[in-house]
Design a protein around this motif. Structure first.
Motif, PDB file in Angstrom:
ATOM      1  N   SER A 155      75.897 -11.207 -18.453  1.00 16.82           N
ATOM      2  CA  SER A 155      75.819 -10.215 -19.414  1.00 16.82           C
ATOM      3  C   SER A 155      76.308 -10.797 -20.626  1.00 16.82           C
ATOM      4  O   SER A 155      77.314 -11.362 -20.762  1.00 16.82           O
ATOM      5  CB  SER A 155      76.248  -8.919 -18.910  1.00 16.82           C
ATOM      6  OG  SER A 155      76.806  -8.269 -19.845  1.00 16.82           O
ATOM      7  N   CYS A 156      75.495 -10.298 -21.638  1.00 13.31           N
ATOM      8  CA  CYS A 156      75.706 -10.923 -23.007  1.00 13.31           C
ATOM      9  C   CYS A 156      76.965 -10.121 -23.513  1.00 13.31           C
ATOM     10  O   CYS A 156      77.006  -8.790 -23.387  1.00 13.31           O
ATOM     11  CB  CYS A 156      74.500 -10.609 -23.868  1.00 13.31           C
ATOM     12  SG  CYS A 156      74.896 -11.274 -25.766  1.00 13.31           S
ATOM     13  N   CYS A 157      77.715 -10.847 -24.134  1.00 11.42           N
ATOM     14  CA  CYS A 157      78.928 -10.169 -24.821  1.00 11.42           C
ATOM     15  C   CYS A 157      78.740  -9.744 -26.354  1.00 11.42           C
ATOM     16  O   CYS A 157      79.837  -9.073 -26.902  1.00 11.42           O
ATOM     17  CB  CYS A 157      80.253 -11.360 -24.921  1.00 11.42           C
ATOM     18  SG  CYS A 157      79.919 -12.658 -25.954  1.00 11.42           S
ATOM     19  N   LEU A 158      77.459  -9.748 -26.829  1.00 16.92           N
ATOM     20  CA  LEU A 158      77.237  -9.490 -28.094  1.00 16.92           C
ATOM     21  C   LEU A 158      76.835  -7.853 -28.184  1.00 16.92           C
ATOM     22  O   LEU A 158      76.244  -7.462 -27.354  1.00 16.92           O
ATOM     23  CB  LEU A 158      76.276 -10.070 -28.773  1.00 16.92           C
ATOM     24  CG  LEU A 158      76.189 -11.788 -29.088  1.00 16.92           C
ATOM     25  CD1 LEU A 158      74.927 -12.113 -29.574  1.00 16.92           C
ATOM     26  CD2 LEU A 158      77.237 -11.869 -30.107  1.00 16.92           C
ATOM     27  N   SER A 159      77.391  -7.421 -29.020  1.00 20.60           N
ATOM     28  CA  SER A 159      76.791  -5.916 -29.334  1.00 20.60           C
ATOM     29  C   SER A 159      75.227  -5.650 -29.654  1.00 20.60           C
ATOM     30  O   SER A 159      74.636  -6.768 -29.828  1.00 20.60           O
ATOM     31  CB  SER A 159      77.458  -5.274 -30.487  1.00 20.60           C
ATOM     32  OG  SER A 159      77.039  -5.675 -31.790  1.00 20.60           O
ATOM     33  N   SER A 160      74.737  -4.500 -29.307  1.00 20.89           N
ATOM     34  CA  SER A 160      73.100  -4.325 -29.631  1.00 20.89           C
ATOM     35  C   SER A 160      72.824  -4.909 -30.923  1.00 20.89           C
ATOM     36  O   SER A 160      72.068  -5.606 -31.396  1.00 20.89           O
ATOM     37  CB  SER A 160      72.870  -2.927 -29.502  1.00 20.89           C
ATOM     38  OG  SER A 160      73.336  -2.615 -28.083  1.00 20.89           O
ATOM     39  N   ASP A 190      62.251 -15.217 -28.228  1.00 20.22           N
ATOM     40  CA  ASP A 190      62.436 -16.194 -27.047  1.00 20.22           C
ATOM     41  C   ASP A 190      64.062 -16.415 -26.978  1.00 20.22           C
ATOM     42  O   ASP A 190      64.819 -16.269 -25.781  1.00 20.22           O
ATOM     43  CB  ASP A 190      61.736 -17.483 -26.802  1.00 20.22           C
ATOM     44  CG  ASP A 190      60.257 -17.169 -26.609  1.00 20.22           C
ATOM     45  OD1 ASP A 190      59.850 -15.906 -26.128  1.00 20.22           O
ATOM     46  OD2 ASP A 190      59.408 -17.882 -27.030  1.00 20.22           O
ATOM     47  N   SER A 191      64.789 -17.012 -28.102  1.00 23.01           N
ATOM     48  CA  SER A 191      66.042 -17.241 -28.071  1.00 23.01           C
ATOM     49  C   SER A 191      67.070 -15.981 -28.001  1.00 23.01           C
ATOM     50  O   SER A 191      67.982 -16.187 -27.217  1.00 23.01           O
ATOM     51  CB  SER A 191      66.354 -18.121 -29.558  1.00 23.01           C
ATOM     52  OG  SER A 191      65.564 -19.183 -29.563  1.00 23.01           O
ATOM     53  N   ARG A 192      66.474 -15.065 -28.491  1.00 17.54           N
ATOM     54  CA  ARG A 192      67.218 -13.619 -28.393  1.00 17.54           C
ATOM     55  C   ARG A 192      67.254 -13.453 -26.797  1.00 17.54           C
ATOM     56  O   ARG A 192      68.220 -12.757 -26.147  1.00 17.54           O
ATOM     57  CB  ARG A 192      66.764 -12.572 -29.263  1.00 17.54           C
ATOM     58  CG  ARG A 192      67.117 -12.696 -30.670  1.00 17.54           C
ATOM     59  CD  ARG A 192      66.723 -11.375 -31.319  1.00 17.54           C
ATOM     60  NE  ARG A 192      66.847 -11.556 -32.859  1.00 17.54           N
ATOM     61  CZ  ARG A 192      65.991 -12.068 -33.620  1.00 17.54           C
ATOM     62  NH1 ARG A 192      64.907 -12.364 -33.170  1.00 17.54           N
ATOM     63  NH2 ARG A 192      66.369 -12.192 -34.866  1.00 17.54           N
ATOM     64  N   VAL A 193      66.133 -13.420 -26.211  1.00 21.16           N
ATOM     65  CA  VAL A 193      65.936 -13.029 -24.852  1.00 21.16           C
ATOM     66  C   VAL A 193      66.680 -13.977 -24.040  1.00 21.16           C
ATOM     67  O   VAL A 193      67.487 -13.297 -23.173  1.00 21.16           O
ATOM     68  CB  VAL A 193      64.506 -13.076 -24.340  1.00 21.16           C
ATOM     69  CG1 VAL A 193      64.386 -13.064 -22.818  1.00 21.16           C
ATOM     70  CG2 VAL A 193      63.519 -11.801 -25.059  1.00 21.16           C
ATOM     71  N   ASP A 194      66.591 -15.369 -24.093  1.00 23.70           N
ATOM     72  CA  ASP A 194      67.593 -16.098 -23.491  1.00 23.70           C
ATOM     73  C   ASP A 194      68.919 -15.818 -23.647  1.00 23.70           C
ATOM     74  O   ASP A 194      69.523 -15.884 -22.745  1.00 23.70           O
ATOM     75  CB  ASP A 194      67.208 -17.547 -23.946  1.00 23.70           C
ATOM     76  CG  ASP A 194      66.130 -18.124 -23.829  1.00 23.70           C
ATOM     77  OD1 ASP A 194      65.251 -17.605 -22.488  1.00 23.70           O
ATOM     78  OD2 ASP A 194      65.334 -19.132 -24.026  1.00 23.70           O
ATOM     79  N   LEU A 195      69.446 -15.402 -24.633  1.00 22.88           N
ATOM     80  CA  LEU A 195      70.726 -15.063 -25.101  1.00 22.88           C
ATOM     81  C   LEU A 195      71.261 -13.972 -24.191  1.00 22.88           C
ATOM     82  O   LEU A 195      72.656 -13.933 -23.700  1.00 22.88           O
ATOM     83  CB  LEU A 195      71.102 -14.947 -26.685  1.00 22.88           C
ATOM     84  CG  LEU A 195      72.495 -14.562 -26.996  1.00 22.88           C
ATOM     85  CD1 LEU A 195      73.295 -15.868 -26.788  1.00 22.88           C
ATOM     86  CD2 LEU A 195      72.432 -14.117 -28.325  1.00 22.88           C
ATOM     87  N   VAL A 196      70.607 -12.909 -23.991  1.00 22.83           N
ATOM     88  CA  VAL A 196      70.960 -11.932 -23.441  1.00 22.83           C
ATOM     89  C   VAL A 196      70.868 -11.829 -21.950  1.00 22.83           C
ATOM     90  O   VAL A 196      71.161 -11.073 -21.103  1.00 22.83           O
ATOM     91  CB  VAL A 196      70.332 -10.384 -24.037  1.00 22.83           C
ATOM     92  CG1 VAL A 196      70.944 -10.257 -25.297  1.00 22.83           C
ATOM     93  CG2 VAL A 196      68.913 -10.445 -23.968  1.00 22.83           C
ATOM     94  N   GLU A 251      66.714  -3.309 -23.309  1.00 21.91           N
ATOM     95  CA  GLU A 251      68.124  -2.346 -23.249  1.00 21.91           C
ATOM     96  C   GLU A 251      69.109  -2.290 -24.461  1.00 21.91           C
ATOM     97  O   GLU A 251      69.531  -1.098 -24.941  1.00 21.91           O
ATOM     98  CB  GLU A 251      68.950  -2.624 -22.137  1.00 21.91           C
ATOM     99  CG  GLU A 251      69.893  -1.683 -21.535  1.00 21.91           C
ATOM    100  CD  GLU A 251      70.647  -1.819 -20.349  1.00 21.91           C
ATOM    101  OE1 GLU A 251      72.078  -1.957 -20.296  1.00 21.91           O
ATOM    102  OE2 GLU A 251      70.147  -2.514 -19.377  1.00 21.91           O
ATOM    103  N   LYS A 252      69.229  -3.675 -24.908  1.00 22.35           N
ATOM    104  CA  LYS A 252      70.159  -3.609 -26.019  1.00 22.35           C
ATOM    105  C   LYS A 252      69.254  -2.917 -27.418  1.00 22.35           C
ATOM    106  O   LYS A 252      70.054  -2.275 -28.062  1.00 22.35           O
ATOM    107  CB  LYS A 252      70.092  -5.144 -26.619  1.00 22.35           C
ATOM    108  CG  LYS A 252      71.290  -5.996 -25.564  1.00 22.35           C
ATOM    109  CD  LYS A 252      72.809  -6.044 -26.201  1.00 22.35           C
ATOM    110  CE  LYS A 252      73.324  -6.770 -25.111  1.00 22.35           C
ATOM    111  NZ  LYS A 252      74.938  -6.470 -25.356  1.00 22.35           N
TER     112      LYS A 252
END
Length: 195
Positions: A1-6, A17-23, A31-32
């Motif tokens: 799970s990604c530690c970044l806030s929404s 694509d990079s954002r999807v990979d990150l989360v 969901e974010k």
């Protein structure tokens, strides 16, 4: 799970694509995004008065947030982009002295309104892609090199905000101006679809 806030995840200067990979997955990204719009807008007594135009924690008055509404289209749920764009266009802009949220930093608030009301917005400044949202005009003509680019919208109404006749989620610049006419047909919520 990604530690970044929404909000942090959505504000990253990165491709979809990079954002999807990150989360971790497309579902996690959605969901974010969804949570960003339903989290309480109360920021506490110490919050800056400049934070405005809130829908949940999405702050339309903060210009670096403007691309966030189009992330839904980028990850395959363009109807959510259409819903959010139409909401912002109708609720956060008015023909009054205080008719926009935030402040008008060299025209970005107005530029977002103009582009989004035409039905698309360039969410990745260097990418050359204009992502579809929800046009509010029945017809618009834009002077471009070599002529006029015309957007013709059929079925436009507050209920009909989902683009029905286009099989992709973005226009690429400059080839789209060669079309000369971009026909757009809008439909009601029961005909929305994932691309």
């Amino acid at each position: 799970s990604c530690c970044l806030s929404s909000a942090d995840c959505c504000l990253l200067a990165a491709s979809s694509d990079s954002r999807v990979d990150l989360v971790g997955s497309r579902d996690a990204m959605l969901e974010k995004l969804d949570s960003l719009f339903i989290i309480s807008s109360h920021l506490g007594d110490e919050a800056s008065p400049d934070i405005s135009g809130l829908i949940g924690q999405y702050a339309h008055g903060n210009e670096p947030s403007h691309h966030i509404l189009y992330l839904y289209a980028m990850v395959g749920q363009p109807w959510k982009t259409a819903d959010k764009v139409r909401q912002v266009l109708s609720e956060l802009y008015h023909p009054d002295p205080d008719g926009l949220s935030g402040n008008e930093d060299v025209g970005q608030m107005s530029a977002w309104y103009i582009m989004s009301s035409l039905g698309f917005y360039q969410s990745e400044p260097a990418g050359g892609r204009y992502w579809f949202g929800c046009p509010i005009f029945d017809k618009a003509e834009i002077d471009v090199k070599g002529g006029t680019f015309v957007i013709e919208v059929k079925g436009n109404s507050p209920e009909n905000r989902y683009i029905r006749n286009i099989d992709h989620t973005f226009l690429r610049y400059p080839p789209y101006i060669c079309l000369k006419v971009l026909p757009v047909t809008l439909s009601s919520p029961d005909t929305r679809r994932s691309l």
